[in-house]
Design a protein around this motif. Sequence first.
Motif, PDB file in Angstrom:
ATOM      1  N   UNK A 158       0.824  -1.206   0.000  1.00 17.56           N
ATOM      2  CA  UNK A 158       0.000   0.000   0.000  1.00 17.56           C
ATOM      3  C   UNK A 158       0.859   1.257   0.000  1.00 17.56           C
ATOM      4  N   UNK A 159       1.945   1.205   0.733  1.00 16.34           N
ATOM      5  CA  UNK A 159       2.823   2.359   0.780  1.00 16.34           C
ATOM      6  C   UNK A 159       3.492   2.611  -0.573  1.00 16.34           C
ATOM      7  N   UNK A 160       3.771   1.538  -1.318  1.00 19.56           N
ATOM      8  CA  UNK A 160       4.434   1.658  -2.608  1.00 19.56           C
ATOM      9  C   UNK A 160       3.461   2.052  -3.721  1.00 19.56           C
ATOM     10  N   UNK A 161       2.247   1.460  -3.711  1.00 24.29           N
ATOM     11  CA  UNK A 161       1.352   1.564  -4.864  1.00 24.29           C
ATOM     12  C   UNK A 161       0.215   2.567  -4.701  1.00 24.29           C
ATOM     13  N   UNK A 162      -0.219   2.844  -3.469  1.00 24.04           N
ATOM     14  CA  UNK A 162      -1.423   3.658  -3.284  1.00 24.04           C
ATOM     15  C   UNK A 162      -1.189   5.135  -3.568  1.00 24.04           C
ATOM     16  N   UNK A 163       0.040   5.591  -3.460  1.00 23.33           N
ATOM     17  CA  UNK A 163       0.340   6.995  -3.718  1.00 23.33           C
ATOM     18  C   UNK A 163      -0.158   7.936  -2.637  1.00 23.33           C
ATOM     19  N   UNK A 164      -0.476   7.391  -1.465  1.00 26.37           N
ATOM     20  CA  UNK A 164      -1.001   8.208  -0.363  1.00 26.37           C
ATOM     21  C   UNK A 164       0.071   8.581   0.646  1.00 26.37           C
ATOM     22  N   UNK A 165       1.228   7.957   0.526  1.00 21.55           N
ATOM     23  CA  UNK A 165       2.255   8.182   1.530  1.00 21.55           C
ATOM     24  C   UNK A 165       1.967   7.352   2.767  1.00 21.55           C
ATOM     25  N   UNK A 166       2.958   7.234   3.622  1.00 23.83           N
ATOM     26  CA  UNK A 166       2.813   6.412   4.824  1.00 23.83           C
ATOM     27  C   UNK A 166       1.702   6.924   5.727  1.00 23.83           C
TER      28      UNK A 166
ATOM     29  N   UNK B 255       9.309 -12.855  -4.932  1.00 23.75           N
ATOM     30  CA  UNK B 255       7.920 -12.994  -5.386  1.00 23.75           C
ATOM     31  C   UNK B 255       7.209 -11.651  -5.474  1.00 23.75           C
ATOM     32  N   UNK B 256       7.670 -10.663  -4.727  1.00 21.37           N
ATOM     33  CA  UNK B 256       7.032  -9.356  -4.720  1.00 21.37           C
ATOM     34  C   UNK B 256       5.909  -9.280  -3.706  1.00 21.37           C
ATOM     35  N   UNK B 257       5.546  -8.063  -3.316  1.00 17.93           N
ATOM     36  CA  UNK B 257       4.518  -7.872  -2.290  1.00 17.93           C
ATOM     37  C   UNK B 257       3.121  -8.222  -2.795  1.00 17.93           C
ATOM     38  N   UNK B 258       2.876  -8.040  -4.106  1.00 20.43           N
ATOM     39  CA  UNK B 258       1.545  -8.335  -4.644  1.00 20.43           C
ATOM     40  C   UNK B 258       1.261  -9.828  -4.576  1.00 20.43           C
ATOM     41  N   UNK B 259       2.155 -10.630  -5.154  1.00 22.48           N
ATOM     42  CA  UNK B 259       1.946 -12.079  -5.181  1.00 22.48           C
ATOM     43  C   UNK B 259       1.912 -12.652  -3.767  1.00 22.48           C
ATOM     44  N   UNK B 260       2.837 -12.206  -2.924  1.00 18.78           N
ATOM     45  CA  UNK B 260       2.885 -12.719  -1.552  1.00 18.78           C
ATOM     46  C   UNK B 260       1.610 -12.379  -0.789  1.00 18.78           C
ATOM     47  N   UNK B 261       1.140 -11.137  -0.910  1.00 21.46           N
ATOM     48  CA  UNK B 261      -0.076 -10.715  -0.202  1.00 21.46           C
ATOM     49  C   UNK B 261      -1.298 -11.495  -0.699  1.00 21.46           C
TER      50      UNK B 261
END
Length: 278
Positions: free
Chosen positions: A55-63, A241-247
């Motif tokens: 979420x921090x990487x992809x959402x564009x909302x910042x932490x 695997x990346x955060x998407x696949x793992x999640x």
Amino acid sequence: MTHETSQMPLPPAARSSEDSSGRRLGWNKVPEVTVYFWIIKVLCTTVGETAADLLNEKAGLGLTGVSLLMSGLLAVVLVFQFRAKTYRAGVYWLAVALISVVGTLVSDNLTDNMGVPLETTTTVFAVILAIVFVLWYRRERTLSIHHIDTTSRESFYWLAVLFTFALGTSAGDLLSERMDLGYWLSAVLFGLAIAAVALAHFKLGVDAVWSFWIAYVLTRPLGASIGDYLSQPTSDGGLGLGTVITSVLFLAVILGLVVYLSVTRKDVAQPQRVGYPA
């Protein structure tokens, strides 16, 4: 990991707030501690680590923005959890999954955004968790998770869960940074620590309640180490695997187990005849 002598289940007709002797009759609002509980708990902690990163990487909302969004979602789910009359596997585990993300983000905000040292956050979260336990015990005279059957006890329970995730995040990050063990070796280390707690409980008679909560804290860095090992690039010691696949993978397993438990009700406690104090 906890075990207490079961009490006489009530017949359906007796499921009311009190019986003639004034003792409370209620349903536990949390699941029985079975092997399913610990599997889903570890999976949720893994998702808490990878989903927070995703979420921090992809959402564009910042932490900060992601933290506010996930805290809002958690608040909504907890409303449904508190309003439920009995334990509902779907609602309960959704709350745990969200609180794992929020607990991770609380720690990350303090260390990454505000520059608070991990030594400080680990100490502060440990103190806060201890305060929650003290207040919980002083009010209810028990820390047992087998009697989460009042709003007060449920409130203390979820506060404790939140700060176990925050503490586990900070302590796990602190240990991994200081010892530089790598992801898989960290997972083995925390797994052995949990096994030691279980051995101390079952073989040496260490108190069930404290054994449970210590193991609960340790599952957070265990799950985080597993998540990092699977998701991080091979150049950093992960499987890439990346955060998407793992999640997605772990969420799918969690969903399957929760559906199974919802149907079979293998983790549902029997209604109990509970006195004061419990």
